[in-house]
Design a protein around this motif. Sequence first.
Motif: not given
Length: 410
Positions: A256-281
């Motif tokens: 991703l080169d067109d996503a803001t830090p706020q969007v990335l932080a929100d996405l990481n949180s959503r993935l973990l809450a949805a059952g991802a074993l891990d999510a990293m940037l």
Amino acid sequence: MSRIAYFDCFSGVSGDMTLAALVSAGWPAEALTGLPGRLHLPDVDIEVRTVRRGAFAARQVEVRPAAQKAHRHLHHIEAILAAADLPVGVTERARAVFRRLAEAEAQVHGTTVQKVHFHEVGAVDAIVDIAGALLGLVDLGIEQVYASTLPLGGGTVMSEHGRIPVPAPATVQLLKGVPVRLGPVEAELVTPTGAALLAELVADWSGPPDYRLLASGIGAGSRDFPEHANVLRLLIGEASGSGPARREVAVLETSLDDATPQVLADLNSRLLAAGALDAMLAPVIMKKGRPGNLLVVISEVHDAERLAQLVQQHSPTLGVRARIETRLELPRKLVRVGTTLGEVELKVATLPDGSERAQPEFESVRALSMLTGRPIGEIAELAVAAWRADRPGDGAENASAVPSPSKKTD
């Protein structure tokens, strides 16, 4: 050695059958009947009795809630779980199971997770079933869960929305990627609650490793079929070998080169809450010299498509790369220790040489820190010291510990 549970779903699976099988396998019935008090659910009665299903003497569990208001939404159920007197790991896993249920219902009805409602009596049943099943597995020391292919039944059943086909649409959504078969009777054999529990708990549907059988349990369904015994069999054992276990996981990636830090932080949180074993940037340099981020998500294989869709919905990406990889996992278990400030959960891993390593669970440490006002580091050190003190001897020769609390849940 790691303790495993194998659900032999000869006649499907439901929440009450799971509770009954756990009690039959050695979980004290008093722990189950006392659960409504720990959940702060008034006027809920649980009866545990012995019945006969075909050739089997089996335990049967009936949860009898009092009728109350019409509906509950997911946030209401999450509030009940947050206020319950349960181990942190059980609470978080129960929330994950209910989110699976809500996502399946939202998909079926074309709505959102926030707008999905659970029928009041059914919601109370499900809260007890799900929290009880997860608590029972923890109390029995289960570290890994396996299950057989699921027979779905057939025909139709009546629901709140009228007559629907079997398997129910929400059950179909929950069991994507799970081995299933139709039959052997015209009835609903796998309920949404049973499907959500196993979808959350079972990491590998290819079958359990070799194990030494320790205990078994038989849980009865509510119906008595003339064609076969309507039971769920639970086998508990110790898997041979202390080295890493091999299993398959899905790895999802996108740049991703067109996503803001706020969007990335929100996405990481959503993935973990949805059952991802891990999510990293990780920062990367992309085409045309643009700085960007590489998103890497590790998930159960049967969750890969759902999580890829979540990435596509909540980020600017146009595509997600997916592959299946083998992960080598150390056997691990959750333990609770008492400190001078309160109880703390630790994750204890068995190393290849047979020694153990303990690491405090971050959410448990943080909760006690918020309650007492003491620093997180101090509570983590107290927990490790208490774990060492509880071991035979001084534990110095066969135990190590990581004093900083772990944030990972996989």
